[in-house]
Design a protein around this motif. Structure first.
Motif, PDB file in Angstrom:
ATOM      1  N   UNK A  10       0.798  -1.241   0.000  1.00  0.00           N
ATOM      2  CA  UNK A  10       0.000   0.000   0.000  1.00  0.00           C
ATOM      3  C   UNK A  10       0.827   1.287   0.000  1.00  0.00           C
ATOM      4  N   UNK A  11       1.932   1.399   0.775  1.00  0.00           N
ATOM      5  CA  UNK A  11       2.723   2.640   0.713  1.00  0.00           C
ATOM      6  C   UNK A  11       3.268   2.916  -0.693  1.00  0.00           C
ATOM      7  N   UNK A  12       3.739   1.872  -1.373  1.00  0.00           N
ATOM      8  CA  UNK A  12       4.252   2.041  -2.735  1.00  0.00           C
ATOM      9  C   UNK A  12       3.120   2.405  -3.696  1.00  0.00           C
ATOM     10  N   UNK A  13       1.936   1.819  -3.474  1.00  0.00           N
ATOM     11  CA  UNK A  13       0.772   2.179  -4.293  1.00  0.00           C
ATOM     12  C   UNK A  13       0.449   3.659  -4.150  1.00  0.00           C
ATOM     13  N   UNK A  14       0.463   4.156  -2.912  1.00  0.00           N
ATOM     14  CA  UNK A  14       0.119   5.561  -2.668  1.00  0.00           C
ATOM     15  C   UNK A  14       1.105   6.503  -3.346  1.00  0.00           C
ATOM     16  N   UNK A  15       2.397   6.165  -3.276  1.00  0.00           N
ATOM     17  CA  UNK A  15       3.417   7.016  -3.905  1.00  0.00           C
ATOM     18  C   UNK A  15       3.222   7.054  -5.420  1.00  0.00           C
ATOM     19  N   UNK A  16       3.012   5.887  -6.023  1.00  0.00           N
ATOM     20  CA  UNK A  16       2.806   5.845  -7.472  1.00  0.00           C
ATOM     21  C   UNK A  16       1.547   6.606  -7.879  1.00  0.00           C
TER      22      UNK A  16
END
Length: 232
Positions: A10-16
């Motif tokens: 989820x953190x990587x999803x939010x950044x992208x």
């Protein structure tokens, strides 16, 4: 361009998602936590670009990419650098090593060819692949030249100099304009003051590019890694 994210963190999803929204030229169609779900989506929907994590549940991003007969453009994202070579063997656009900055994200996006239209046979054509000639505004004139004749373009104070084998033309347009104009063609910005036509390279030695007109162009430190990686 329509794009999707395949990322299980989820953190990587939010950044992208934030970076995609900030760019403005990308439309995020869907976010997936595993490749199997994305596979079904790709069977039904047209996607131009895919941000693909390598370490995914059920099937890895690399293995998933190998199953696609006609994949969209792919930018790999991972926290591990070990798969970079295999990724490039699969013709990915770029390889983003987490954590990556917005600037690095923009560099990756800039490498994606812009898709503009379909030809009569239904095949995707690239906008600038169709262009053979361009007009250069020089003073009060618009001068037509063949793109393939350009050797290099140099920024000099308030103008740019377009150099061909036969002549040099001065333009008021900045280098950024010419990078946009020549996107998708074999032109590289190799220095803050130079764009070169890679088809006119005679040899590369150290930090110098020797061109067919006997000119020498320096390779800037900020551009060297991406230039050599893409070219070689």
């Amino acid at each position: 361009m329509n794009c999707i994210i395949i990322e299980d963190q989820p953190p990587a999803q939010r950044i992208l998602k934030k970076f995609i929204a900030d760019v403005g030229t990308l439309t995020l169609k869907e976010v997936f936590s595993d490749a199997i779900s994305a596979m079904e989506f790709l069977k039904k929907e047209k996607v131009d670009l895919m941000f693909l994590d390598i370490h995914l549940p059920k099937i890895s991003g690399i293995e998933f990419l190998k199953t696609l007969p006609h994949p969209p453009h792919v930018i790999l994202t991972t926290a591990f650098p070990d798969y970079a070579l295999e990724g490039y063997d699969l013709n990915v656009v770029d390889y983003l090593l987490k954590p990556f900055s917005f600037q690095r994200f923009l560099q990756a996006i800039s490498k994606v060819p812009r898709i503009s239209q379909m030809d009569e046979g239904g095949k995707i054509t690239m906008e600038n692949k169709l262009k053979k000639e361009i007009y250069i505004k020089s003073g009060h004139e618009h001068i037509k030249i063949r793109i393939s004749d350009i050797i290099h373009i140099q920024s000099d104070a308030d103008y740019t100099e377009i150099c061909t084998l036969k002549r040099k033309l001065l333009s008021n347009e900045p280098l950024r304009h010419w990078m946009d104009e020549l996107e998708g063609l074999p032109f590289f910005r190799v220095h803050r003051s130079y764009i070169i036509n890679s088809e006119k390279i005679e040899r590369i030695s150290g930090n110098l590019i020797y061109l067919i007109n006997q000119n020498k162009v320096p390779i800037g430190r900020a551009y060297k890694e991406d230039f050599l990686k893409t070219l070689l």
